[in-house]
Design an enzyme around this catalytic site. Structure first.
Site, PDB file in Angstrom:
ATOM      1  CG  ASN A 156       2.229 -36.066 -23.501  1.00  0.00           C
ATOM      2  OD1 ASN A 156       3.048 -35.408 -22.861  1.00  0.00           O
ATOM      3  ND2 ASN A 156       0.920 -35.965 -23.286  1.00  0.00           N
ATOM      4  CG  HIS A 202      -2.101 -32.303 -25.943  1.00  0.00           C
ATOM      5  ND1 HIS A 202      -3.249 -32.843 -25.408  1.00  0.00           N
ATOM      6  CD2 HIS A 202      -1.250 -33.343 -26.099  1.00  0.00           C
ATOM      7  CE1 HIS A 202      -3.092 -34.154 -25.241  1.00  0.00           C
ATOM      8  NE2 HIS A 202      -1.882 -34.476 -25.655  1.00  0.00           N
ATOM      9  N   GLY A 251       3.329 -40.079 -20.907  1.00  0.00           N
ATOM     10  CA  GLY A 251       1.905 -39.756 -20.956  1.00  0.00           C
ATOM     11  C   GLY A 251       1.225 -39.911 -22.293  1.00  0.00           C
ATOM     12  CD  GLN A 252       2.516 -41.044 -28.290  1.00  0.00           C
ATOM     13  OE1 GLN A 252       3.715 -41.241 -28.121  1.00  0.00           O
ATOM     14  NE2 GLN A 252       1.967 -40.936 -29.486  1.00  0.00           N
ATOM     15  CB  SER A 253      -3.046 -42.208 -23.686  1.00  0.00           C
ATOM     16  OG  SER A 253      -3.715 -41.055 -24.138  1.00  0.00           O
ATOM     17  CG  HIS A 310      -1.890 -36.394 -29.962  1.00  0.00           C
ATOM     18  ND1 HIS A 310      -1.494 -37.704 -30.046  1.00  0.00           N
ATOM     19  CD2 HIS A 310      -2.014 -36.125 -28.635  1.00  0.00           C
ATOM     20  CE1 HIS A 310      -1.377 -38.205 -28.830  1.00  0.00           C
ATOM     21  NE2 HIS A 310      -1.675 -37.263 -27.952  1.00  0.00           N
ATOM     22  CG  ASP A 359      -8.416 -33.838 -25.295  1.00  0.00           C
ATOM     23  OD1 ASP A 359      -7.245 -34.152 -25.580  1.00  0.00           O
ATOM     24  OD2 ASP A 359      -9.137 -34.520 -24.517  1.00  0.00           O
TER      25      ASP A 359
HETATM   26  P1  5GP Z   1      -1.967 -38.122 -25.022  1.00  0.00           P
HETATM   27  O1  5GP Z   1      -2.213 -38.603 -23.628  1.00  0.00           O
HETATM   28  O2  5GP Z   1      -1.733 -39.289 -25.967  1.00  0.00           O
HETATM   29  O3  5GP Z   1      -0.893 -37.068 -25.139  1.00  0.00           O
HETATM   30  O4  5GP Z   1      -3.288 -37.390 -25.478  1.00  0.00           O
HETATM   31  C1  5GP Z   1      -4.385 -38.059 -25.964  1.00  0.00           C
HETATM   32  C2  5GP Z   1      -5.566 -37.138 -25.843  1.00  0.00           C
HETATM   33  O5  5GP Z   1      -6.610 -37.643 -26.665  1.00  0.00           O
HETATM   34  C3  5GP Z   1      -6.128 -37.026 -24.429  1.00  0.00           C
HETATM   35  O6  5GP Z   1      -6.067 -35.674 -24.012  1.00  0.00           O
HETATM   36  C4  5GP Z   1      -7.551 -37.536 -24.555  1.00  0.00           C
HETATM   37  O7  5GP Z   1      -8.470 -36.824 -23.765  1.00  0.00           O
HETATM   38  C5  5GP Z   1      -7.833 -37.386 -26.032  1.00  0.00           C
HETATM   39  N1  5GP Z   1      -8.775 -38.350 -26.570  1.00  0.00           N
HETATM   40  C6  5GP Z   1      -8.773 -39.693 -26.359  1.00  0.00           C
HETATM   41  N2  5GP Z   1      -9.783 -40.283 -27.020  1.00  0.00           N
HETATM   42  C7  5GP Z   1     -10.437 -39.284 -27.670  1.00  0.00           C
HETATM   43  C8  5GP Z   1     -11.589 -39.269 -28.520  1.00  0.00           C
HETATM   44  O8  5GP Z   1     -12.212 -40.293 -28.823  1.00  0.00           O
HETATM   45  N3  5GP Z   1     -11.978 -38.062 -29.002  1.00  0.00           N
HETATM   46  C9  5GP Z   1     -11.326 -36.900 -28.700  1.00  0.00           C
HETATM   47  N4  5GP Z   1     -11.791 -35.778 -29.231  1.00  0.00           N
HETATM   48  N5  5GP Z   1     -10.232 -36.885 -27.897  1.00  0.00           N
HETATM   49  C10 5GP Z   1      -9.804 -38.068 -27.390  1.00  0.00           C
END
Ligand code: 5GP
Length: 117
Positions: A90, A105, A96-98, A103, A33
């Site tokens: 998420n 974690h 919190g899914q962005s 994916h 990450d």
């Molecule tokens: P979410 O918030 O969707 O559960 O998790 C998305 C994760 O993707 C976040 O922890 C964020 O730091 C990670 N992330 C976002 N953009 C990138 C990227 O360009 N490269 C990597 N390695 N991680 C990313």
């Protein structure tokens, strides 16, 4: 995958943007990450574009199992076998899914509170 996967993880899978990969095969990819929330923070993703758990079907059962097995293998390789690790998925922006590509974690290397925030 017939559709174009325009998420940042689609770009990582296609090699259009760099990532620090720790495991890859035909089905899954694991990479660090970029903004780690713990000393070990790896993301394990399917190469198939599945938005989140709501978007997965019966046909994805084996792939979803492989994500879990890969997460455990990655955790082992990262030295977390004794202290354990946490898996987080998420599902939906409200929790919190962005990035809208499923994916897992893999988090470890520190203490975690329960229930999660
Ligand atoms: P979410 O918030 O969707 O559960 O998790 C998305 C994760 O993707 C976040 O922890 C964020 O730091 C990670 N992330 C976002 N953009 C990138 C990227 O360009 N490269 C990597 N390695 N991680 C990313």
């Amino acid at each position: 995958m017939s559709e174009q996967n325009d998420t940042i993880f689609g770009k990582i899978i296609r090699g259009e943007i760099p990532s620090e990969k720790v495991y890859e095969d035909d089905d899954v990819l694991a990479f660090k990450d970029v903004n780690p929330a713990a000393p070990v923070h790896i993301l394990v993703i399917p190469k198939k574009h599945i938005v989140n758990a709501f978007d997965a079907g019966e046909e994805d059962a084996q792939l979803l199992g492989k994500l879990m097995l890969t997460a455990a293998q990655v955790a082992r390789e990262q030295g977390l076998e004794d202290d354990g690790f946490r898996l987080v998925v998420n599902n939906g922006a409200a929790v919190g899914q962005s990035v809208f590509h499923l994916h897992v974690h893999v988090l470890g290397g520190r203490a975690f509170a329960w229930p999660p925030g």
